[in-house]
Design an enzyme around this catalytic site. Structure first.
Site, mmCIF file in Angstrom:
data_model
loop_
_atom_site.group_PDB
_atom_site.id
_atom_site.type_symbol
_atom_site.label_atom_id
_atom_site.label_comp_id
_atom_site.label_asym_id
_atom_site.label_seq_id
_atom_site.Cartn_x
_atom_site.Cartn_y
_atom_site.Cartn_z
ATOM 1 N N GLU A 121 0.807 -1.234 0.000
ATOM 2 C CA GLU A 121 0.000 0.000 0.000
ATOM 3 C C GLU A 121 0.835 1.276 0.000
ATOM 4 O OE1 GLU A 121 -2.971 -0.574 3.076
ATOM 5 O OE2 GLU A 121 -3.583 -2.486 2.229
ATOM 6 N N GLU A 144 -5.549 -10.403 -2.684
ATOM 7 C CA GLU A 144 -6.428 -10.361 -1.499
ATOM 8 C C GLU A 144 -7.891 -10.303 -1.913
ATOM 9 O OE1 GLU A 144 -5.325 -7.334 1.348
ATOM 10 O OE2 GLU A 144 -3.191 -7.646 1.018
HETATM 11 O O1 9MR Z 1 -7.111 -9.567 7.391
HETATM 12 C C1 9MR Z 1 -6.147 -8.860 8.148
HETATM 13 C C2 9MR Z 1 -6.626 -8.661 9.578
HETATM 14 O O2 9MR Z 1 -6.895 -9.894 10.205
HETATM 15 C C3 9MR Z 1 -5.587 -7.876 10.334
HETATM 16 O O3 9MR Z 1 -6.080 -7.590 11.624
HETATM 17 C C4 9MR Z 1 -5.267 -6.581 9.603
HETATM 18 C C5 9MR Z 1 -4.126 -5.845 10.286
HETATM 19 O O4 9MR Z 1 -2.979 -6.619 10.283
HETATM 20 O O5 9MR Z 1 -4.893 -6.831 8.257
HETATM 21 C C6 9MR Z 1 -5.849 -7.518 7.512
HETATM 22 O O6 9MR Z 1 -5.368 -7.738 6.201
HETATM 23 C C7 9MR Z 1 -5.123 -6.570 5.411
HETATM 24 C C8 9MR Z 1 -3.901 -6.839 4.568
HETATM 25 O O7 9MR Z 1 -2.812 -7.178 5.394
HETATM 26 C C9 9MR Z 1 -3.550 -5.632 3.703
HETATM 27 N N1 9MR Z 1 -4.682 -5.238 2.904
HETATM 28 C C10 9MR Z 1 -5.927 -5.045 3.608
HETATM 29 C C11 9MR Z 1 -6.269 -6.296 4.420
HETATM 30 C C12 9MR Z 1 -7.623 -6.139 5.102
HETATM 31 O O8 9MR Z 1 -7.590 -5.115 6.039
#
Ligand code: 9MR
Length: 354
Positions: free
Chosen positions: A160, A266
């Site tokens: 990001e 994702e």
């Molecule tokens: O799915 C992930 C969630 O369980 C975590 O709490 C969060 C913070 O680490 O991140 C979520 O995954 C994210 C990913 O790492 C980056 N893109 C957005 C995803 C959804 O928030």
């Protein structure tokens, strides 16, 4: 009077059209009942999922993962929030659970993520005023994590790098301290630690916002020109069920235009904004899932890195965590339902690859 009659007629007509539209949609929605085998059995490229280590202890979850996917990404276990302690020590206990699961079942492991603006660990905050100590710790962090999981098929090295619509860069504490060099530095460190891993730049909203996609591609092109070992582009593809399916083909083609492998990293399709008619929303979701699968499959073979959903069953999705649940309860954003059964969206993906 005439006006009233006219209004009534319009309402009846509109009702009829809505029904017709509904039954047409229902007809067009592929039935999940007929689907055979795992999702991965239908794809000529790797099919991945984000998995959670806490769910591996459940009886049904590991089997479900192995049935449908041949690549796994840790949902959070390989992020700084899990790995780096306040004093700079490393805790790999949770990340290891995911890596061990991949190893023992012959699944490809995908690393996520080394550097993300949303992670501001206390350990690095404390080093902010000492740029060279910060830079040393930055390099050391990447080297330690990547070498521990050497052999992972790839890594999201920087996650990001832009804000939601691509109008601004988002480098967090990394850019604040190291300037924009934080990106090349991270890739070089990762490359030194694992010469084989494919190194990705990963971002979201690239399908919905063409301007963000261009900004992302410009950044990638600049890095390549500067000799940075960028090896692939990750597009998170968090879509809304009512995203225009026609936007996926052009988006994938453009993301493939640099010739790099593309990771659909994702994938999910939130039902946010849907009214009471969940069936209609799920039908739109299925249509969009089919279009997404088709757009990805249309990339040249060498560029189809993997097609990865962000979670396994609907109920495991980040969109079912408390904050999201408060905004929109009981979302159903994935290809398998709460019980792990294929949904119409799953069938639509299989049909697109058929
Ligand atoms: O799915 C992930 C969630 O369980 C975590 O709490 C969060 C913070 O680490 O991140 C979520 O995954 C994210 C990913 O790492 C980056 N893109 C957005 C995803 C959804 O928030």
């Amino acid at each position: 009077m005439t006006q009233e009659l006219g209004a009534t007629r319009r309402m009846v007509l509109a009702g009829g059209l809505a029904l017709a539209a509904c039954s047409r949609e229902a007809e067009a929605v592929p039935s999940a009942a007929a689907v055979q085998g795992g999702l991965k059995d239908h794809a000529p490229f790797p099919v991945g999922a984000a998995i959670r280590s806490d769910l591996l202890a459940e009886p049904a979850y590991p089997a479900l993962v192995r049935t449908h996917f041949d690549q796994i990404t840790a949902d959070w276990e390989m992020k700084m929030e899990a790995v780096l302690e306040e004093d700079g020590a490393f805790d790999f206990s949770r990340a290891d659970l995911v890596a061990d699961f991949a190893r023992s079942h012959g699944l490809r492991l995908f690393g996520h993520t080394l550097i993300w603006n949303e992670q501001r660990p206390a350990f690095f905050e404390a080093l902010k005023d000492n740029r060279s100590a910060f830079a040393r710790a930055y390099g050391r962090y990447i080297a330690e994590v990547v070498s521990r999981y050497r052999g992972a098929r790839g890594w999201d090295v920087v996650n990001e790098p832009f804000n939601w619509n691509g109008s601004e860069r988002r480098g967090g504490i990394w850019a604040e301290t190291l300037g924009e060099a934080y990106i090349p530095l991270a890739f070089e460190r990762a490359r030194a630690a694992d010469p084989e891993a494919v190194l990705f730049l990963n971002d979201y909203n690239l399908e919905q916002f063409p301007a963000k996609r261009r900004a992302f591609l410009n950044l990638a092109e600049g890095l390549l020109k500067a000799g940075v070992p960028l090896g692939g582009l990750g597009t998170q593809t968090h879509l809304n069920h009512d995203t225009d399916p026609g936007s996926l083909g052009p988006a994938m083609r453009e993301l493939g235009s640099l010739g790099l492998p593309v990771h659909l990293s994702e994938l999910d399709f939130t039902l946010k904004g849907a009214g009471r008619d969940r069936m209609a929303a799920l039908a739109l979701q299925a249509r969009l899932a089919g279009a997404t699968a088709e757009a990805f499959a249309s990339l040249p073979e060498a560029q189809r890195f993997a097609f990865t959903t962000w979670g396994v069953r609907d109920k495991d999705s980040w969109l079912r965590q408390p904050e999201q649940e408060a905004e929109f309860p009981n979302d159903q954003p994935l290809l398998l339902d709460d019980a792990g059964r294929p949904k119409s969206a799953f069938a639509a993906v299989v049909e697109a690859w058929g």
